[in-house]
Design a protein around this motif. Structure first.
Motif: not given
Length: 271
Positions: A149-157, A189-195, A214-218, A229-230
């Protein structure tokens, strides 16, 4: 390998492709075949069972859909590696802990781990003003040596600052945060298909246009404050998401899909 035995029963009500599928599964188990081992070719299966190539291809397509075999163009059909059964959608568990639970190993290439300013998407997810400092963590995750997987996570400072000096190549982000008293207790969290885009395909070792999840989460702490948030892109041929369903929670799990394609909770959605 010895090849598969038994025969197709033409008097059976079961379709021939389904009978062949079962024979192949039984042959894999009987011969002790391991992931990566080659299976008999289409021509050989046609001759052995006296069936058409269409029937063979139907059986192999079903096995591939189930994640039991992999078909490689120009090379043949092989026993597939088991897909990771991920409970990442309906729980707050991370990939590291999910894979560790089944005895596997996760490592990460940390592509980016730095302080930046929140754009509109990140600011909305973390409920902070646009331009606020956040910690961004981008990782290419490997499971048992394979790009997963390739993931990007953002966190408050205030949350992510504790991670900046940590080595996250072999460790769990959630455990690191927990060690500093920061724990996620609920979220959406949500999951959806993509390419796969060209860049994603190169990193994940797949072809551009290949199926991804694609997994999106808060995630929030017990005070309701967003702490993470990732967005993660999982290889569709390596992952399987599992959902635990209960009748009494069905209403709370529904999402209202608006006309613009967005989703908003119908009631409280805790995944």
């Amino acid at each position: 390998m010895s090849g598969f035995s038994d025969a197709i029963d033409r008097r059976s009500a079961a379709p021939m492709y389904d009978q062949l599928r079962q024979l192949i599964v039984e042959g894999i188990e009987r011969d002790g075949l391991q992931p990566g081992d080659a299976l008999p070719g289409e021509h050989r299966l046609c001759e052995q069972y006296g069936i058409s190539r269409t029937v063979v291809r139907q059986a192999l397509a079903q096995l591939e859909h189930e994640g039991l075999v992999e078909r490689v163009k120009g090379k043949g059909t092989f026993v597939a590696r088991p897909r990771t059964a991920e409970s990442l959608v309906h729980t707050l568990i991370g990939l590291y802990d999910e894979v560790e639970r089944r005895g596997g190993h996760v490592r990460s290439d940390v592509l980016r781990h730095e302080r930046e300013q929140a754009d509109e998407v990140v600011a909305e997810a973390l409920e902070i003003p646009v331009g606020s400092p956040v910690i961004a963590l981008e990782r290419l995750r490997y499971v048992d040596g394979d790009a997963w997987s390739l993931s990007t996570t953002w966190m408050p400072d205030a949350v992510g600052a504790v991670t900046l000096d940590a080595d996250l190549r072999e460790g769990s982000l959630y455990r690191l945060l927990a060690d500093h008293g920061i724990r996620a207790t609920h979220g959406v969290r949500s999951a959806e298909a993509t390419v796969a885009t060209h860049e994603q395909a190169q990193r994940l070792g797949v072809s551009a246009g290949s199926a991804l999840l694609r997994l999106r989460s808060v995630s929030r702490d017990d005070s309701g404050r967003p702490i993470e948030f990732f967005v993660a892109y999982h290889r569709g041929d390596r992952s399987r998401f599992e959902f635990q369903l209960r009748e009494e929670h069905s209403r709370a799990s529904l999402l209202h899909i608006d006309g613009a394609g967005g989703a908003s909770p119908a009631g409280t959605v805790l995944l």
